[in-house]
Design a protein around this motif. Structure first.
Motif: not given
Length: 256
Positions: A148, A164, A166
């Motif tokens: 992350n 964010r 991933i």
């Protein structure tokens, strides 16, 4: 008599030499072969060298940038002095996240000594203060062993916006998210179900906030745009988990 003794000594020496030659030339038993194999070291590939980080442009998709609020290339060992490390979840003192400057980069390095264990809790390195309102933060990142990464804007008293991403290879969907965190409550504002990022290569990430407008960029391309007016100002920062292995470099924060 002396000649007889000399002949006996020579014969004994020759016999000993022949016996030694037979021992070394004889095939090894399976047990002996296994014992010898224990001393054969495996071939280990060298650890890949991390290449230089690219410059993360803060003017992508915007007019010429104005005032520079902060810049960090982490070339000095004291470069972290201007930053504040914050664990974004409640953790005991012995599980606090550790960030260090090494080899000209900022590295999230798991948790503090003596445990030094990886932890999945969220952590951030913050810079700036409550007066920062409209700005753009950009950075290069390199994931060695994490999953992350993100940027934080308008952090104040535990509330903030974050972009964010991933890492590819995980089943989590979507992989690009803009979220508002208010007193520990996470609200998804917008997302994009597109590929995340590749590990062990440099990528760039950027997050812009201007009024109620939030824009996220990945490797120079806009990924998400949304609006939210709940948080007005606050510090900027770098986000990841305390697993370790996330490198940051060439951080730039500018006002429009």
């Amino acid at each position: 008599m002396k000649q007889s003794r000399s002949s006996l000594l020579i014969a004994a020496l020759v016999a000993a030499l022949l016996a030694t030659a037979l021992v070394f030339s004889a095939p090894m038993s399976s047990g002996q072969a296994e014992q010898q194999e224990l001393f054969v070291l495996p071939t280990v590939p060298p650890t890949p060298t991390v290449p230089p980080a690219p410059l993360a442009r803060a003017d992508v998709g915007a007019p010429q940038s104005g005032l520079t609020l902060a810049m960090a290339s982490f070339d000095e060992t004291n470069a972290l002095d201007a930053w504040r490390i914050v664990d974004l979840e409640d953790v005991p003192q012995e599980r606090r996240s550790l960030w260090i400057v090494v080899d000209g980069r900022l590295r999230q390095d798991r948790t503090v000594p003596p445990l030094r264990d990886p932890s999945i809790h969220e952590t951030a390195a913050l810079i700036g203060d409550a007066s920062w309102s409209d700005y753009t933060i950009s950075a290069g990142f390199y994931d060695q062993d994490n999953a992350n990464v993100g940027l934080i804007v308008r952090y104040q008293d535990g509330s903030y916006y974050r972009y964010r991403i991933i890492r590819n290879g995980y089943e989590d969907r979507p992989q690009h998210l803009i979220e508002r965190v208010s007193d520990g409550t996470v609200t998804l504002l917008a997302s994009l179900d597109a590929p995340g990022y590749e590990p062990r290569r440099w990528n760039t990430i950027m997050f812009r906030v201007n009024g109620d407008r939030l824009q996220a960029f990945f490797n120079g391309q806009m990924t998400i745009e949304t609006r939210d007016a709940q948080l007005a100002s606050g510090a900027a920062g770098l986000y990841t988990r305390a697993i370790g292995g996330m490198l940051f470099d060439n951080v730039t924060i500018t006002q429009p």
